[in-house]
Design an enzyme around this catalytic site. Structure first.
Site, PDB file in Angstrom:
ATOM      1  N   ASP A  30     -11.821   1.625  -0.706  1.00 16.98           N
ATOM      2  CA  ASP A  30     -10.911   1.122  -1.738  1.00 16.98           C
ATOM      3  C   ASP A  30     -10.311   2.289  -2.525  1.00 16.98           C
ATOM      4  O   ASP A  30      -9.111   2.309  -2.810  1.00 16.98           O
ATOM      5  CB  ASP A  30     -11.707   0.194  -2.668  1.00 16.98           C
ATOM      6  CG  ASP A  30     -10.956  -0.169  -3.927  1.00 16.98           C
ATOM      7  OD1 ASP A  30     -10.042  -0.998  -3.830  1.00 16.98           O
ATOM      8  OD2 ASP A  30     -11.274   0.392  -4.993  1.00 16.98           O
TER       9      ASP A  30
ATOM     10  N   GLU B 156     -11.498  -2.211   4.196  1.00 17.24           N
ATOM     11  CA  GLU B 156     -11.841  -1.174   3.220  1.00 17.24           C
ATOM     12  C   GLU B 156     -12.979  -0.294   3.734  1.00 17.24           C
ATOM     13  O   GLU B 156     -12.938   0.935   3.611  1.00 17.24           O
ATOM     14  CB  GLU B 156     -12.268  -1.813   1.899  1.00 17.24           C
ATOM     15  CG  GLU B 156     -11.115  -2.396   1.097  1.00 17.24           C
ATOM     16  CD  GLU B 156     -11.578  -2.995  -0.227  1.00 17.24           C
ATOM     17  OE1 GLU B 156     -10.785  -3.009  -1.165  1.00 17.24           O
ATOM     18  OE2 GLU B 156     -12.737  -3.468  -0.312  1.00 17.24           O
TER      19      GLU B 156
END
Lengths: 247, 247
Positions: free
Chosen positions: B67, B135
């Site tokens: 992220d 992610e």
């Protein structure tokens, strides 16, 4: 413009750039390549500068970029350094490190404000200018030298001197007591020399030198005597740790 | 363990690794170095795996890392591509790009779920697994190859096919109409071939091939016919733009 004037203007420019280059090199710990990014990082919106397309030139957009790079570098550091922490823990730790208060402290410690180009006086900047300048400076490093140099700078100026997972977790309450304990155990003399120091903004600061044996091992500056002593103790503690790790 | 058994075990491992290596290389667009990062990126918590120190091995911490890297790469892209946007604008655009919905779409399009190692069946994963895997995969790339390869992958799989500032701003409503307009102007025949396609999770998908002249120029897959056509049109539009930019 006459040729003499042209040469004069050019050489004056070069001299100015030369001074700024040297200052930036010292601050960065490596050579800057394109100085314009750093100049922009110190340009306050009140300067009303614009580029050829009429877009404003100031450091505000660089803050966005620097914030993202700082977030990524700190995330990678925490991922490695806290192998037992889950996602929630890592997120919480990162928020503590990149808190507005902490970024302001970092920007203030580097005295970034001395390079600001602005049309308003420093009293109008507000408290957060230090952190904003710090973020913008990181953004400028990214544009100038890329992610790896950004990481290098953040390690040197943020992670090594400030990021301590134990302290962030509240496990270590005071580095001053840790240090005193260690000195007593090792039978070393230690001494904190504190003196007042007025900052560029007229605010009162306390500066401290921590001497162990015959050597000044750390210096720090903060808004109270206690904070400055704690900061110097923490720096000394990490300097020792680094020494031990290198052995 | 006998030597024959040892060799057998080793060669079996190598073959398994070889297949996984080839699959990862294809997905990444470059060679993976340490496969263990990618294996971790596909390990669901239900596997209950732990390392030598008893720390859980699964992809959840990698999500945090990925992220952060995604945020940094998208920030740098927007900074350059939207020179007139202020901090608030850049922040808003990034949120749109890295929205949960969008990350799920990206993970689903790459069919990341096919590599998941888990002790529960796919119905128990929940909708967000696709984005979480995406992610985590970015996090694994960072650990394996560093920031620059991370950036390379994000450009290829996120920015080039999906990130369109005009569309995010709501200035372009439909790529299908843009494309039809262009084909009519250029007197090109075009044709959308739509067929149903059942995904691995039993959900119904629509797949579409967009043909212009005699050539299939783009393919796409989505949960409705309209979405699939729009996605294929967007891909074709960007493929054309890239061709024009390269000239």
């Amino acid at each position: 413009m006459g040729i003499v004037k042209k040469i004069f203007k050019k050489s004056r420019h070069t001299e100015e750039d030369g001074i700024f280059f040297d200052e930036m090199k010292k601050l960065l710990g490596f050579k800057p390549v394109n100085l314009s990014h750093y100049r922009r990082a110190f340009t306050h919106r009140s300067s009303n500068k614009t580029d050829a397309n009429g877009n404003p030139i100031n450091y505000e957009r660089l803050e966005f970029l620097g914030d993202a790079m700082l977030g990524a570098v700190i995330a990678a550091h925490l991922f490695t350094e806290a192998p037992t922490g889950n996602e929630g823990y890592l997120t919480k730790m990162r928020s503590k490190i990149v808190s507005r208060e902490h970024l302001n402290e970092l920007g203030r410690d580097l005295s970034l404000i001395q390079w600001v180009e602005s049309k308003v006086s420093e009293q109008h900047f507000g408290e957060n200018i230090h952190g904003n300048l710090f973020e913008a400076f990181i953004g400028a490093i990214y544009l100038d030298r890329g992610f790896n140099y950004c990481e290098k700078f953040i390690y040197k100026k943020v992670i090594i001197p400030y990021v301590d997972i134990q302290k962030l977790e509240g496990k270590v309450i005071s580095y001053k007591s840790l240090l005193i304990e260690w000195c007593q155990k090792e039978k070393k003399r230690f001494f904190y020399e504190v003196y007042e120091d007025n900052g560029a903004e007229g605010q009162k600061y306390f500066a401290v030198k921590l001497q162990i044996g015959d050597k000044v091992v750390a210096k720090a500056r903060a808004t109270s005597k206690k904070k400055a002593e704690e900061k110097a103790s923490q720096r000394a503690y990490f300097a020792f740790q680094e020494k031990i790790n290198r052995k």
